[in-house]
Design a protein around this motif. Structure first.
Motif, PDB file in Angstrom:
ATOM      1  N   GLY A  22     -22.129 -62.643 -20.253  1.00 23.60           N
ATOM      2  CA  GLY A  22     -22.062 -61.202 -20.202  1.00 23.60           C
ATOM      3  C   GLY A  22     -22.101 -60.604 -21.599  1.00 23.60           C
ATOM      4  N   ALA A  23     -22.351 -59.307 -21.687  1.00 20.64           N
ATOM      5  CA  ALA A  23     -22.506 -58.650 -22.963  1.00 20.64           C
ATOM      6  C   ALA A  23     -21.234 -57.958 -23.428  1.00 20.64           C
ATOM      7  CB  ALA A  23     -23.631 -57.630 -22.869  1.00 20.64           C
ATOM      8  N   GLY A  24     -20.142 -58.074 -22.683  1.00 23.97           N
ATOM      9  CA  GLY A  24     -18.921 -57.374 -23.044  1.00 23.97           C
ATOM     10  C   GLY A  24     -18.050 -58.180 -23.984  1.00 23.97           C
ATOM     11  N   VAL A  25     -16.871 -57.619 -24.280  1.00 20.74           N
ATOM     12  CA  VAL A  25     -15.881 -58.304 -25.104  1.00 20.74           C
ATOM     13  C   VAL A  25     -15.155 -59.326 -24.231  1.00 20.74           C
ATOM     14  CG1 VAL A  25     -13.784 -58.011 -26.489  1.00 20.74           C
ATOM     15  CG2 VAL A  25     -15.575 -56.241 -26.521  1.00 20.74           C
ATOM     16  N   SER A  26     -15.059 -60.542 -24.722  1.00 21.53           N
ATOM     17  CA  SER A  26     -14.330 -61.560 -23.963  1.00 21.53           C
ATOM     18  C   SER A  26     -13.120 -62.035 -24.758  1.00 21.53           C
ATOM     19  CB  SER A  26     -15.239 -62.739 -23.594  1.00 21.53           C
ATOM     20  OG  SER A  26     -15.750 -63.352 -24.746  1.00 21.53           O
ATOM     21  N   GLN A  27     -12.096 -62.416 -24.020  1.00 18.61           N
ATOM     22  CA  GLN A  27     -10.862 -62.907 -24.644  1.00 18.61           C
ATOM     23  C   GLN A  27     -10.421 -64.183 -23.935  1.00 18.61           C
ATOM     24  OE1 GLN A  27      -8.954 -58.538 -24.896  1.00 18.61           O
ATOM     25  NE2 GLN A  27      -7.750 -60.093 -25.988  1.00 18.61           N
ATOM     26  N   SER A  28      -9.842 -65.087 -24.710  1.00 19.74           N
ATOM     27  CA  SER A  28      -9.315 -66.315 -24.119  1.00 19.74           C
ATOM     28  C   SER A  28      -8.082 -66.778 -24.876  1.00 19.74           C
ATOM     29  CB  SER A  28     -10.394 -67.412 -24.147  1.00 19.74           C
ATOM     30  OG  SER A  28     -10.788 -67.696 -25.472  1.00 19.74           O
ATOM     31  N   PRO A  29      -7.126 -67.409 -24.189  1.00 25.05           N
ATOM     32  CA  PRO A  29      -7.108 -67.538 -22.731  1.00 25.05           C
ATOM     33  C   PRO A  29      -6.776 -66.202 -22.073  1.00 25.05           C
ATOM     34  CG  PRO A  29      -5.043 -68.304 -23.646  1.00 25.05           C
ATOM     35  CD  PRO A  29      -5.913 -67.961 -24.824  1.00 25.05           C
ATOM     36  N   ARG A  30      -6.948 -66.092 -20.784  1.00 25.32           N
ATOM     37  CA  ARG A  30      -6.563 -64.871 -20.092  1.00 25.32           C
ATOM     38  C   ARG A  30      -5.050 -64.807 -19.908  1.00 25.32           C
ATOM     39  NH1 ARG A  30      -9.838 -61.880 -17.027  1.00 25.32           N
ATOM     40  NH2 ARG A  30      -7.993 -60.532 -17.145  1.00 25.32           N
ATOM     41  N   TYR A  31      -4.440 -65.965 -19.754  1.00 28.88           N
ATOM     42  CA  TYR A  31      -2.987 -66.047 -19.579  1.00 28.88           C
ATOM     43  C   TYR A  31      -2.471 -67.182 -20.456  1.00 28.88           C
ATOM     44  CZ  TYR A  31      -4.142 -63.368 -15.417  1.00 28.88           C
ATOM     45  OH  TYR A  31      -4.627 -62.415 -14.561  1.00 28.88           O
ATOM     46  N   LYS A  32      -1.310 -66.930 -21.072  1.00 31.95           N
ATOM     47  CA  LYS A  32      -0.699 -67.954 -21.913  1.00 31.95           C
ATOM     48  C   LYS A  32       0.801 -67.889 -21.716  1.00 31.95           C
ATOM     49  CE  LYS A  32      -0.281 -71.019 -25.232  1.00 31.95           C
ATOM     50  NZ  LYS A  32      -0.764 -72.426 -25.049  1.00 31.95           N
TER      51      LYS A  32
END
Lengths: 112, 113
Positions: free
Chosen positions: B1-11
């Protein structure tokens, strides 16, 4: 001291009616104001903005009004739709600083 | 996808543990912001990058918080010796320029036990 306040944590309206979300600010250095919409498990999405040189900005069903003397802005959604149900955040910028100060949000529920 | 991604989603972290949160901004976006959002509150500014330069870190709550963006693209927010009060959603946003529309990622929800 919270510089941007959204005093209504929640608002419920009927589909087709007007939704009015309010926001007050205290810092007179703010010169640009934004509204964001946030669905659960997603980040905020920019909705509409207004510069302090204007008192109204309109984009489709969304209109933002700014009253500088009262340090108050509002977002009007007409007509409201069930898909508008979300948390709405008001944010304010000092464009010289370039960083946003957010309110705590108002949860809007539009009932079919 | 072309959006902003973050990882991890949960920590989930134990108190005292170090964590690292990653943000992949939209390609070509020069500006990158980190925000902290506590439960029931709005996002609060932490820090700002223009390319690889950290131009504003006035919102970082303590010296346990450190952010970097070494190549002007991916950014990492590191929290050392996590405390319970660090529990929050950490949001990353990117934009073409500092005053342009910010595009937010979905956030990383950090829970410190």
């Amino acid at each position: 001291d919270q510089q941007v306040k959204q005093n209504s944590p929640s608002l419920s309206v009927q589909e087709g009616r007007i939704s009015i979300l309010n926001c007050d600010y205290t810092n007179s250095m703010f010169d640009y104001f934004l509204w964001y919409k946030k669905y659960p498990a997603e980040g905020p999405t920019f909705l509409i903005s207004i510069s302090s040189i204007k008192d109204k900005n309109e984009d489709g069903r969304f209109t933002v009004f700014l009253n500088k003397s009262a340090k108050h802005l509002s977002l009007h959604i007409v007509p409201s739709q069930p898909g508008d149900s979300a948390v709405y955040f008001c944010a304010a910028d000092n464009t010289n600083a370039g960083k946003s100060t957010f309110g705590d949000g108002t949860t809007l529920t539009v009932k079919p | 996808g072309a959006g902003v991604s973050q990882s991890p989603r949960y920590k989930v972290a134990k108190r005292g543990q170090d964590v690292a949160l990653r943000c992949d901004p939209i390609s070509g976006h020069v500006s990158l912001f980190w925000y902290q959002q506590a439960l029931g509150q709005g996002p609060e500014f932490l820090t700002y990058f223009q390319n690889e330069a950290q131009l504003d870190k006035s919102g970082l709550p303590s010296d346990r918080f450190f952010a970097e963006r070494p190549e002007g693209s991916v950014s990492t927010l590191k929290i050392q010796r996590t405390q319970q009060e660090d529990s929050a959603v950490y949001l990353c946003a990117s934009s073409f320029g500092r005053l342009d529309t910010q595009y937010f990622g979905p956030g990383t929800r950090l829970t410190v036990l």
